[in-house]
Write a protein that holds these residues in place. Sequence first.
Motif, PDB file in Angstrom:
ATOM      1  N   ASP A 111       0.831  -1.204   0.000  1.00 51.06           N
ATOM      2  CA  ASP A 111       0.000   0.000   0.000  1.00 51.06           C
ATOM      3  C   ASP A 111       0.872   1.264   0.000  1.00 51.06           C
ATOM      4  O   ASP A 111       0.583   2.228  -0.722  1.00 51.06           O
ATOM      5  CB  ASP A 111      -0.923   0.004   1.218  1.00 51.06           C
ATOM      6  CG  ASP A 111      -1.984  -1.080   1.142  1.00 51.06           C
ATOM      7  OD1 ASP A 111      -2.134  -1.687   0.066  1.00 51.06           O
ATOM      8  OD2 ASP A 111      -2.644  -1.328   2.168  1.00 51.06           O
ATOM      9  N   ALA A 112       1.916   1.249   0.830  1.00 47.23           N
ATOM     10  CA  ALA A 112       2.805   2.418   0.896  1.00 47.23           C
ATOM     11  C   ALA A 112       3.489   2.657  -0.446  1.00 47.23           C
ATOM     12  O   ALA A 112       3.644   3.810  -0.890  1.00 47.23           O
ATOM     13  CB  ALA A 112       3.839   2.217   2.001  1.00 47.23           C
ATOM     14  N   ALA A 113       3.903   1.567  -1.103  1.00 44.21           N
ATOM     15  CA  ALA A 113       4.555   1.715  -2.405  1.00 44.21           C
ATOM     16  C   ALA A 113       3.585   2.264  -3.448  1.00 44.21           C
ATOM     17  O   ALA A 113       3.949   3.129  -4.264  1.00 44.21           O
ATOM     18  CB  ALA A 113       5.109   0.368  -2.860  1.00 44.21           C
ATOM     19  N   MET A 114       2.339   1.780  -3.421  1.00 43.21           N
ATOM     20  CA  MET A 114       1.342   2.273  -4.375  1.00 43.21           C
ATOM     21  C   MET A 114       1.051   3.749  -4.142  1.00 43.21           C
ATOM     22  O   MET A 114       0.940   4.536  -5.090  1.00 43.21           O
ATOM     23  CB  MET A 114       0.060   1.453  -4.241  1.00 43.21           C
ATOM     24  CG  MET A 114       0.177   0.022  -4.721  1.00 43.21           C
ATOM     25  SD  MET A 114      -1.365  -0.923  -4.486  1.00 43.21           S
ATOM     26  CE  MET A 114      -2.502   0.010  -5.535  1.00 43.21           C
ATOM     27  N   GLU A 146      -6.605   6.930   0.175  1.00 35.48           N
ATOM     28  CA  GLU A 146      -6.900   5.546   0.509  1.00 35.48           C
ATOM     29  C   GLU A 146      -6.733   4.665  -0.721  1.00 35.48           C
ATOM     30  O   GLU A 146      -6.642   5.167  -1.850  1.00 35.48           O
ATOM     31  CB  GLU A 146      -8.318   5.411   1.045  1.00 35.48           C
ATOM     32  CG  GLU A 146      -9.393   5.793   0.039  1.00 35.48           C
ATOM     33  CD  GLU A 146     -10.791   5.611   0.578  1.00 35.48           C
ATOM     34  OE1 GLU A 146     -10.915   5.107   1.708  1.00 35.48           O
ATOM     35  OE2 GLU A 146     -11.755   5.940  -0.134  1.00 35.48           O
ATOM     36  N   ILE A 147      -6.677   3.354  -0.466  1.00 35.99           N
ATOM     37  CA  ILE A 147      -6.594   2.385  -1.554  1.00 35.99           C
ATOM     38  C   ILE A 147      -7.909   1.634  -1.614  1.00 35.99           C
ATOM     39  O   ILE A 147      -8.326   1.012  -0.634  1.00 35.99           O
ATOM     40  CB  ILE A 147      -5.421   1.410  -1.340  1.00 35.99           C
ATOM     41  CG1 ILE A 147      -4.105   2.168  -1.394  1.00 35.99           C
ATOM     42  CG2 ILE A 147      -5.436   0.312  -2.388  1.00 35.99           C
ATOM     43  CD1 ILE A 147      -2.887   1.305  -1.177  1.00 35.99           C
ATOM     44  N   ALA A 151      -6.612   0.567  -6.321  1.00 32.02           N
ATOM     45  CA  ALA A 151      -6.216   1.858  -6.891  1.00 32.02           C
ATOM     46  C   ALA A 151      -6.149   2.895  -5.783  1.00 32.02           C
ATOM     47  O   ALA A 151      -6.849   2.798  -4.775  1.00 32.02           O
ATOM     48  CB  ALA A 151      -7.195   2.300  -7.971  1.00 32.02           C
ATOM     49  N   VAL A 152      -5.288   3.894  -5.961  1.00 32.18           N
ATOM     50  CA  VAL A 152      -5.132   4.959  -4.970  1.00 32.18           C
ATOM     51  C   VAL A 152      -6.167   6.044  -5.253  1.00 32.18           C
ATOM     52  O   VAL A 152      -6.252   6.564  -6.372  1.00 32.18           O
ATOM     53  CB  VAL A 152      -3.706   5.545  -5.022  1.00 32.18           C
ATOM     54  CG1 VAL A 152      -3.569   6.664  -4.003  1.00 32.18           C
ATOM     55  CG2 VAL A 152      -2.682   4.456  -4.753  1.00 32.18           C
ATOM     56  N   ASP A 156      -5.076  13.282  -5.937  1.00 32.19           N
ATOM     57  CA  ASP A 156      -5.124  14.582  -6.628  1.00 32.19           C
ATOM     58  C   ASP A 156      -5.550  15.689  -5.676  1.00 32.19           C
ATOM     59  O   ASP A 156      -4.998  16.804  -5.708  1.00 32.19           O
ATOM     60  CB  ASP A 156      -6.081  14.510  -7.819  1.00 32.19           C
ATOM     61  CG  ASP A 156      -7.459  13.988  -7.425  1.00 32.19           C
ATOM     62  OD1 ASP A 156      -7.592  13.418  -6.325  1.00 32.19           O
ATOM     63  OD2 ASP A 156      -8.402  14.142  -8.227  1.00 32.19           O
ATOM     64  N   GLY A 157      -6.509  15.414  -4.797  1.00 33.68           N
ATOM     65  CA  GLY A 157      -6.933  16.418  -3.832  1.00 33.68           C
ATOM     66  C   GLY A 157      -5.838  16.748  -2.843  1.00 33.68           C
ATOM     67  O   GLY A 157      -5.646  17.912  -2.461  1.00 33.68           O
ATOM     68  N   ALA A 158      -5.080  15.724  -2.411  1.00 33.71           N
ATOM     69  CA  ALA A 158      -3.985  15.953  -1.470  1.00 33.71           C
ATOM     70  C   ALA A 158      -2.888  16.796  -2.118  1.00 33.71           C
ATOM     71  O   ALA A 158      -2.296  17.678  -1.469  1.00 33.71           O
ATOM     72  CB  ALA A 158      -3.420  14.618  -0.997  1.00 33.71           C
ATOM     73  N   ILE A 159      -2.609  16.566  -3.393  1.00 27.78           N
ATOM     74  CA  ILE A 159      -1.595  17.351  -4.105  1.00 27.78           C
ATOM     75  C   ILE A 159      -2.044  18.803  -4.243  1.00 27.78           C
ATOM     76  O   ILE A 159      -1.245  19.745  -4.089  1.00 27.78           O
ATOM     77  CB  ILE A 159      -1.314  16.740  -5.493  1.00 27.78           C
ATOM     78  CG1 ILE A 159      -0.648  15.366  -5.337  1.00 27.78           C
ATOM     79  CG2 ILE A 159      -0.433  17.658  -6.327  1.00 27.78           C
ATOM     80  CD1 ILE A 159       0.714  15.406  -4.724  1.00 27.78           C
ATOM     81  N   LYS A 160      -3.313  19.014  -4.527  1.00 24.94           N
ATOM     82  CA  LYS A 160      -3.825  20.394  -4.654  1.00 24.94           C
ATOM     83  C   LYS A 160      -3.675  21.151  -3.334  1.00 24.94           C
ATOM     84  O   LYS A 160      -3.292  22.326  -3.317  1.00 24.94           O
ATOM     85  CB  LYS A 160      -5.289  20.362  -5.081  1.00 24.94           C
ATOM     86  CG  LYS A 160      -5.492  19.917  -6.530  1.00 24.94           C
ATOM     87  CD  LYS A 160      -6.975  19.885  -6.883  1.00 24.94           C
ATOM     88  CE  LYS A 160      -7.179  19.425  -8.322  1.00 24.94           C
ATOM     89  NZ  LYS A 160      -8.622  19.354  -8.684  1.00 24.94           N
TER      90      LYS A 160
END
Length: 214
Positions: A111-114, A146-147, A151-152, A156-160
């Motif tokens: 999960d961490a790698a994904m 979350e996964i 899929a992750v 996108d929201g966290a990056i924004k």
Amino acid sequence: MSNDLNTATGETPTQATPGGTPAAASPAPAPFDFETWLAGQPAEVKAGLDSHTAGLKSALDKERARARKLDDDQKSADAKRKEVEMTEAQKWQAKASEHEKARMEAEQRLDAAMIRMAFQAEATKAGCRADRLDMAYKLLDLAEVEIADDAVKGMDGAIKKLTKAVPELFGVTQAPPQTDAQTRGHGTNKKFATDAERREFAARYGIDPRYLQE
């Protein structure tokens, strides 16, 4: 005449006591009690009986001891069997726990790698340079990431949010803070005492040092 009648009918003649009253029946004898009988015997009888039954008593005592030993051995064997079964069950339980722990750790690493791969892809698209990815990831808020369905979700929201919070990590330059002279309206630019101070300021805010006055 009476005796002749009794003989003819097969009945036992009733004996009469003097005066014409029938004799009472004798009481039934008491049951035999060996202990009571033995207690009333002389010492030589008791000694003879003990001598006569000594071999039988010895054999009986040995048989009783053997039976007790067999019973103790059976109980000991049952206890050992239960202990072995319990030990084996505990071993299997411990192995199952270890396997479950290893499985969960493997899933967490996956999960961490994904999540890290999804972050790098989204952060790069948002303009984060490769040499700033580690710092950006440390500042990333993963609360809504979350996964799901392999899929992750929510990256996108966290990056924004991170782009708004720390824009200099994504190539968005901020104007250098105003000096006291600019605040007072004199319009002077920030100056640096040394070239190292200028470079440090530029690195802090993601500004090209060439645009800063020495």
